[in-house]
Scaffold this active site. Sequence first.
Site, short mmCIF file in Angstrom:
data_model
loop_
_atom_site.label_atom_id
_atom_site.label_comp_id
_atom_site.label_asym_id
_atom_site.label_seq_id
_atom_site.Cartn_x
_atom_site.Cartn_y
_atom_site.Cartn_z
N PRO A 11 0.79 -1.22 0.00
CA PRO A 11 0.00 0.00 0.00
C PRO A 11 0.83 1.28 0.00
O PRO A 11 1.81 1.41 0.75
CB PRO A 11 -0.80 -0.10 1.30
CG PRO A 11 -0.89 -1.55 1.56
CD PRO A 11 0.37 -2.16 1.04
N ASN A 12 0.40 2.19 -0.85
CA ASN A 12 0.92 3.57 -0.95
C ASN A 12 2.27 3.68 -1.64
O ASN A 12 2.72 4.80 -1.91
CB ASN A 12 0.98 4.23 0.44
CG ASN A 12 -0.39 4.34 1.06
OD1 ASN A 12 -1.31 4.84 0.41
ND2 ASN A 12 -0.55 3.86 2.27
N ARG A 19 5.33 12.31 -3.52
CA ARG A 19 5.18 12.99 -2.22
C ARG A 19 6.27 12.52 -1.28
O ARG A 19 6.88 11.49 -1.50
CB ARG A 19 3.83 12.65 -1.59
CG ARG A 19 2.71 13.19 -2.41
CD ARG A 19 1.40 13.03 -1.72
NE ARG A 19 0.36 13.19 -2.74
CZ ARG A 19 -0.87 12.80 -2.63
NH1 ARG A 19 -1.26 12.21 -1.53
NH2 ARG A 19 -1.73 12.99 -3.60
N TYR A 24 11.21 9.42 1.49
CA TYR A 24 11.33 8.23 0.63
C TYR A 24 12.23 8.46 -0.58
O TYR A 24 12.47 7.53 -1.34
CB TYR A 24 9.94 7.77 0.17
CG TYR A 24 9.09 7.28 1.33
CD1 TYR A 24 9.40 6.08 1.96
CD2 TYR A 24 8.01 8.02 1.80
CE1 TYR A 24 8.64 5.62 3.03
CE2 TYR A 24 7.26 7.58 2.88
CZ TYR A 24 7.57 6.39 3.48
OH TYR A 24 6.84 5.93 4.54
N ASN A 75 8.24 -5.40 -0.12
CA ASN A 75 8.05 -4.26 0.77
C ASN A 75 6.54 -4.17 0.96
O ASN A 75 5.82 -3.67 0.09
CB ASN A 75 8.60 -2.97 0.15
CG ASN A 75 8.45 -1.79 1.10
OD1 ASN A 75 7.72 -1.86 2.10
ND2 ASN A 75 9.12 -0.69 0.78
N ALA A 78 2.82 -0.56 5.14
CA ALA A 78 2.28 -0.60 6.50
C ALA A 78 1.73 -1.97 6.87
O ALA A 78 1.64 -2.30 8.07
CB ALA A 78 1.20 0.47 6.64
N GLU A 99 12.76 -9.18 2.83
CA GLU A 99 11.90 -8.05 3.24
C GLU A 99 12.70 -6.76 3.08
O GLU A 99 13.84 -6.68 3.56
CB GLU A 99 11.50 -8.25 4.71
CG GLU A 99 10.72 -7.08 5.30
CD GLU A 99 10.42 -7.28 6.79
OE1 GLU A 99 10.77 -8.36 7.34
OE2 GLU A 99 9.87 -6.34 7.39
N HIS A 101 12.62 -2.43 3.39
CA HIS A 101 11.99 -1.15 3.72
C HIS A 101 12.92 -0.04 3.30
O HIS A 101 14.13 -0.07 3.60
CB HIS A 101 11.68 -1.06 5.22
CG HIS A 101 10.68 -2.09 5.62
ND1 HIS A 101 9.36 -2.01 5.25
CD2 HIS A 101 10.84 -3.25 6.28
CE1 HIS A 101 8.74 -3.08 5.68
NE2 HIS A 101 9.61 -3.85 6.29
N ARG A 108 11.90 5.12 13.35
CA ARG A 108 10.63 5.83 13.20
C ARG A 108 9.70 5.49 14.37
O ARG A 108 10.16 5.04 15.41
CB ARG A 108 10.03 5.48 11.84
CG ARG A 108 10.94 5.93 10.67
CD ARG A 108 10.33 5.62 9.32
NE ARG A 108 9.08 6.36 9.12
CZ ARG A 108 8.31 6.19 8.04
NH1 ARG A 108 8.68 5.36 7.08
NH2 ARG A 108 7.19 6.89 7.93
O1 CA2 Z 1 10.16 2.28 4.62
C1 CA2 Z 1 9.37 1.59 3.97
O2 CA2 Z 1 9.66 1.11 2.87
C2 CA2 Z 1 7.95 1.36 4.49
O3 CA2 Z 1 7.59 0.02 4.15
C3 CA2 Z 1 7.06 2.36 3.80
C4 CA2 Z 1 5.61 2.29 4.27
C5 CA2 Z 1 5.55 2.39 5.81
O4 CA2 Z 1 4.21 2.22 6.24
C6 CA2 Z 1 6.43 1.34 6.47
O5 CA2 Z 1 6.35 1.51 7.87
C7 CA2 Z 1 7.86 1.48 6.01
C8 CA2 Z 1 4.80 3.45 3.68
C9 CA2 Z 1 4.83 3.52 2.20
C10 CA2 Z 1 4.27 4.84 1.78
O6 CA2 Z 1 4.98 5.28 0.64
C11 CA2 Z 1 4.84 6.58 0.28
C12 CA2 Z 1 5.70 7.03 -0.67
C13 CA2 Z 1 5.65 8.33 -1.08
C14 CA2 Z 1 4.70 9.19 -0.55
C15 CA2 Z 1 3.82 8.74 0.39
C16 CA2 Z 1 3.89 7.43 0.81
#
Ligand code: CA2
Length: 150
Positions: A11-12, A19, A24, A75, A78, A99, A101, A108
């Site tokens: 997700p996301n 963003r 990221y 990855n 969340a 895995e 991240h 965090r």
């Molecule tokens: O650090 C990572 O790769 C995470 O898997 C990213 C997830 C977060 O919930 C994990 O705790 C760690 C969130 C992905 C959201 O990605 C975005 C990328 C750009 C803008 C907004 C969100």
Amino acid sequence: MNRRILVVNGPNLNLLGTREPDRYGPGTLADVERIAVDAAGESGFDIRAVQSNHEGELIDAIHAARLDCDAVVINAGALTHTSVALRDALLGIALPFAEVHITNVHAREEFRHRSLLSDVADCVIVGAGLQGYDFAVRRLVADLTRIAVA
Ligand code: CA2
């Protein structure tokens, strides 16, 4: 015939590059897929890349990998911190998996410190940015081809 590694983004992660670049980085999901393909290089492994915002679709993609993939890079976003179902899917197909991240989840919020995948993963890479996908693909290729790396 080439073997195959499934690269799963949850997700996301489709928002990469649009963003939160401070968190990221500037890279996009297309960059992630290119990094994985480049990492596989001439190893004899193809990459299949899947991204979904829906847990069930991720589970279906993982189940499908049982039939025609040799390993998984994931990855789970969340869902890493909450999904018993994804953990069970990965255990169910019994393929080696890495895995990844992008961020250092341990630096965090506390709820990101727990992963339901890490203890059953073959390798865990956090905080290396998009390069983590490169490391993960190379590691799985090395494992699957029995190349000894330190
Ligand atoms: O650090 C990572 O790769 C995470 O898997 C990213 C997830 C977060 O919930 C994990 O705790 C760690 C969130 C992905 C959201 O990605 C975005 C990328 C750009 C803008 C907004 C969100």
